[in-house]
Design a protein around this motif. Structure first.
Motif, PDB file in Angstrom:
ATOM      1  N   ALA A 136       1.619   5.209  -6.876  1.00 11.31           N
ATOM      2  CA  ALA A 136       2.867   4.636  -6.355  1.00 11.31           C
ATOM      3  C   ALA A 136       2.682   3.242  -5.781  1.00 11.31           C
ATOM      4  CB  ALA A 136       3.450   5.567  -5.282  1.00 11.31           C
ATOM      5  N   GLY A 137       1.449   2.760  -5.734  1.00 12.37           N
ATOM      6  CA  GLY A 137       1.198   1.426  -5.207  1.00 12.37           C
ATOM      7  C   GLY A 137       1.168   1.356  -3.702  1.00 12.37           C
ATOM      8  N   LEU A 138       0.714   2.436  -3.065  1.00 14.70           N
ATOM      9  CA  LEU A 138       0.659   2.481  -1.597  1.00 14.70           C
ATOM     10  C   LEU A 138      -0.751   2.197  -1.084  1.00 14.70           C
ATOM     11  CD1 LEU A 138       2.790   5.681  -0.896  1.00 14.70           C
ATOM     12  CD2 LEU A 138       3.432   3.329  -0.386  1.00 14.70           C
ATOM     13  N   PRO A 139      -0.885   1.485   0.024  1.00 11.52           N
ATOM     14  CA  PRO A 139      -2.177   1.382   0.700  1.00 11.52           C
ATOM     15  C   PRO A 139      -2.506   2.728   1.334  1.00 11.52           C
ATOM     16  CG  PRO A 139      -0.480   0.387   2.045  1.00 11.52           C
ATOM     17  CD  PRO A 139       0.190   0.772   0.756  1.00 11.52           C
ATOM     18  N   ILE A 140      -3.796   3.049   1.414  1.00 13.98           N
ATOM     19  CA  ILE A 140      -4.231   4.369   1.868  1.00 13.98           C
ATOM     20  C   ILE A 140      -5.011   4.274   3.173  1.00 13.98           C
ATOM     21  CG2 ILE A 140      -5.439   6.481   1.217  1.00 13.98           C
ATOM     22  CD1 ILE A 140      -3.284   5.726  -0.806  1.00 13.98           C
ATOM     23  N   LYS A 196      -1.357  -2.910  -4.472  1.00 12.33           N
ATOM     24  CA  LYS A 196      -1.527  -3.426  -5.831  1.00 12.33           C
ATOM     25  C   LYS A 196      -2.897  -3.055  -6.379  1.00 12.33           C
ATOM     26  CE  LYS A 196      -1.610  -7.812  -8.396  1.00 12.33           C
ATOM     27  NZ  LYS A 196      -1.511  -9.287  -8.272  1.00 12.33           N
ATOM     28  N   ARG A 197      -3.938  -3.231  -5.570  1.00 20.78           N
ATOM     29  CA  ARG A 197      -5.298  -2.921  -6.021  1.00 20.78           C
ATOM     30  C   ARG A 197      -5.475  -1.417  -6.246  1.00 20.78           C
ATOM     31  NH1 ARG A 197      -8.959  -7.130  -5.198  1.00 20.78           N
ATOM     32  NH2 ARG A 197     -10.370  -5.827  -6.429  1.00 20.78           N
ATOM     33  N   GLY A 198      -4.816  -0.627  -5.398  1.00 20.71           N
ATOM     34  CA  GLY A 198      -4.890   0.825  -5.555  1.00 20.71           C
ATOM     35  C   GLY A 198      -4.282   1.290  -6.869  1.00 20.71           C
ATOM     36  N   ARG A 199      -3.151   0.711  -7.227  1.00 20.68           N
ATOM     37  CA  ARG A 199      -2.523   1.071  -8.501  1.00 20.68           C
ATOM     38  C   ARG A 199      -3.400   0.665  -9.681  1.00 20.68           C
ATOM     39  NH1 ARG A 199       1.079   3.214 -11.479  1.00 20.68           N
ATOM     40  NH2 ARG A 199       1.923   2.128 -13.280  1.00 20.68           N
ATOM     41  N   GLU A 200      -4.028  -0.477  -9.604  1.00 22.85           N
ATOM     42  CA  GLU A 200      -4.935  -0.912 -10.670  1.00 22.85           C
ATOM     43  C   GLU A 200      -6.111   0.057 -10.814  1.00 22.85           C
ATOM     44  OE1 GLU A 200      -5.971  -4.824  -9.437  1.00 22.85           O
ATOM     45  OE2 GLU A 200      -4.094  -5.734 -10.146  1.00 22.85           O
ATOM     46  N   LEU A 201      -6.652   0.507  -9.682  1.00 27.08           N
ATOM     47  CA  LEU A 201      -7.772   1.448  -9.705  1.00 27.08           C
ATOM     48  C   LEU A 201      -7.336   2.788 -10.288  1.00 27.08           C
ATOM     49  CD1 LEU A 201     -10.721   2.012  -8.973  1.00 27.08           C
ATOM     50  CD2 LEU A 201      -9.961   2.652  -6.672  1.00 27.08           C
ATOM     51  N   PHE A 202      -6.119   3.218  -9.943  1.00 24.74           N
ATOM     52  CA  PHE A 202      -5.582   4.462 -10.518  1.00 24.74           C
ATOM     53  C   PHE A 202      -5.538   4.366 -12.043  1.00 24.74           C
ATOM     54  CE2 PHE A 202      -1.573   5.841 -12.495  1.00 24.74           C
ATOM     55  CZ  PHE A 202      -1.857   7.195 -12.606  1.00 24.74           C
ATOM     56  N   LYS A 203      -4.975   3.288 -12.563  1.00 27.46           N
ATOM     57  CA  LYS A 203      -4.830   3.138 -14.013  1.00 27.46           C
ATOM     58  C   LYS A 203      -6.187   3.070 -14.715  1.00 27.46           C
ATOM     59  CE  LYS A 203      -2.000  -0.426 -13.901  1.00 27.46           C
ATOM     60  NZ  LYS A 203      -1.110  -1.499 -14.423  1.00 27.46           N
ATOM     61  N   GLU A 204      -7.174   2.550 -14.013  1.00 28.84           N
ATOM     62  CA  GLU A 204      -8.506   2.405 -14.594  1.00 28.84           C
ATOM     63  C   GLU A 204      -9.290   3.707 -14.589  1.00 28.84           C
ATOM     64  OE1 GLU A 204     -12.706   0.251 -13.323  1.00 28.84           O
ATOM     65  OE2 GLU A 204     -10.825  -0.652 -12.664  1.00 28.84           O
ATOM     66  N   ARG A 205      -9.170   4.516 -13.510  1.00 28.85           N
ATOM     67  CA  ARG A 205     -10.103   5.626 -13.337  1.00 28.85           C
ATOM     68  C   ARG A 205      -9.491   7.003 -13.113  1.00 28.85           C
ATOM     69  NH1 ARG A 205     -14.375   4.068  -8.855  1.00 28.85           N
ATOM     70  NH2 ARG A 205     -15.065   6.160  -9.419  1.00 28.85           N
TER      71      ARG A 205
END
Length: 373
Positions: free
Chosen positions: A290-294, A341-350
């Protein structure tokens, strides 16, 4: 026919499908996908039955004596019931999930010479578990490993833990990280409202620590935020009472059990996950999607999903550290956006569902092919 091309008959065994926990959602999504790909799927679960939406052609078998608590007489009866079912179904593979089903199901399958896999959604001997329980389950898993064809760990942390504790040899365990389905249309999480919406998705039950989060929030009443808890469980009423007694009840919403949290996450600004121990929580991956910071406690495989690029990890029980992490993200708009934004990119990658499923199906077939030789 080569096992690569063969459609398999697979029995998935889990202690219960009544809850909306990570293991149950994993089994639901796994079963639906496998059935849609032409495999034949049966689910064996406890007497409480199934609360999840499953493909029409998936058969559910309820085993009366399959329960979570350790009860030797019931456990023997559950073994006999499951063995009888497996003898009738004649599956190519049995895949077990959760501690009790993992032990009883593996014993039943091996007694019939059926290839059997255990998916460890987090070990019961991991850091954070009380010592007596840790010693007991480590011993049990060492025994169970002897009649297991293969084990899937949902994080590299759990794979390494099993090797370090000499529970399994390296050849018997692989890491297939959890994944969640991509959304048909991704809607970026809301990030511009003055009052920020914080959210945690988890059952109110051990090992989750919603009370730690509530205590930290009591010290942040000078900031503009609302807190949304999604999930039910035995500790829910205690949390409600604490919020009321602490004077923050008007800023905390308890949503109870929700089957679809996608919309809730899309309207949130920060995702928080506080737990004593974990494997690799699906809800954290959904928040990344969802593009949220964790903000999360640094347990289990959390470091594999949450880095300094997309979130903040705190030690278990560090209420001050949790409080500071929340305050940092609440006041820093740019940091929230960049981390999301970085979290969503990591999700799509891994951490996509398709990546997890491809690896899981390949491993299933490798086990069946190995046992057929």
């Amino acid at each position: 026919m080569s096992v690569v091309d063969k459609k398999l008959k697979i029995v998935q065994i889990i202690t219960n499908m009544e809850h909306m926990g990570g293991a149950q959602i994993h089994v639901r999504d796994l079963a639906n996908y496998l059935q849609s790909e032409g495999h034949t799927i049966h689910i064996v679960t406890g007497a409480d039955g199934n609360a999840h939406q499953l493909h029409d052609n998936i058969s559910i078998h309820c085993v009366q004596h399959l329960i979570r608590d350790l009860r030797p007489i019931d456990d023997v009866k559950a073994f006999m019931e499951i063995r009888k079912l497996l003898k009738m179904l004649k599956p190519d593979l049995v895949a077990t999930h959760s501690s009790k089903a993992g032990i009883v199901g593996r014993m039943a399958a091996k007694s019939l010479h059926i290839p059997v896999i255990f998916t460890a959604h987090g070990w019961s001997f991991t850091d954070g578990v009380v010592r007596s329980k840790k010693v007991f389950y480590r011993f049990v898993e060492r025994i169970a490993g002897q009649f297991t064809s293969g084990v899937i760990a949902v994080s590299e942390y759990d794979r390494q833990l099993a090797l370090q504790q000499k529970v399994l040899p390296d050849r018997k365990i692989v890491c297939i990280q959890n994944g969640v389905p991509e959304l048909v249309k991704h809607k970026r999480a809301v990030a511009s409202s003055k009052t920020l919406n914080l959210v945690m998705v988890a059952r109110f039950a051990h090992p989750k620590k919603q009370m730690d989060l509530l205590q930290s929030l009591c010290h942040l009443q000078h900031l503009d935020w609302t807190m949304q808890f999604v999930g039910d469980g035995p500790e829910l009423e205690n949390a409600k009472r604490f919020a009321k007694a602490s004077g923050i009840a008007d800023r905390v919403r308890f949503e109870g059990r929700q089957e679809d949290v996608t919309t809730i996450l899309e309207r949130a600004n920060i995702f928080i996950f506080v737990s004593q121990y974990e494997g690799l929580p699906l809800s954290v991956l959904e928040a990344m999607r969802a593009g949220l910071p964790i903000i999360a406690t640094n347990v289990g495989g959390m470091e594999e999903a949450v880095t300094t690029d997309n979130g903040i990890l705190v030690r278990v029980g560090d209420l001050v550290g949790l409080q500071k992490a929340i305050e940092k993200l609440v006041v820093d708009y740019d940091l929230r956006i960049e981390m999301g934004k970085r979290g969503r990119e990591l999700f799509k990658e891994r951490f996509t569902f398709q990546k997890m499923m491809n690896e899981t199906v390949d491993y299933y077939k490798s086990i069946v092919g190995r046992e057929d030789r």
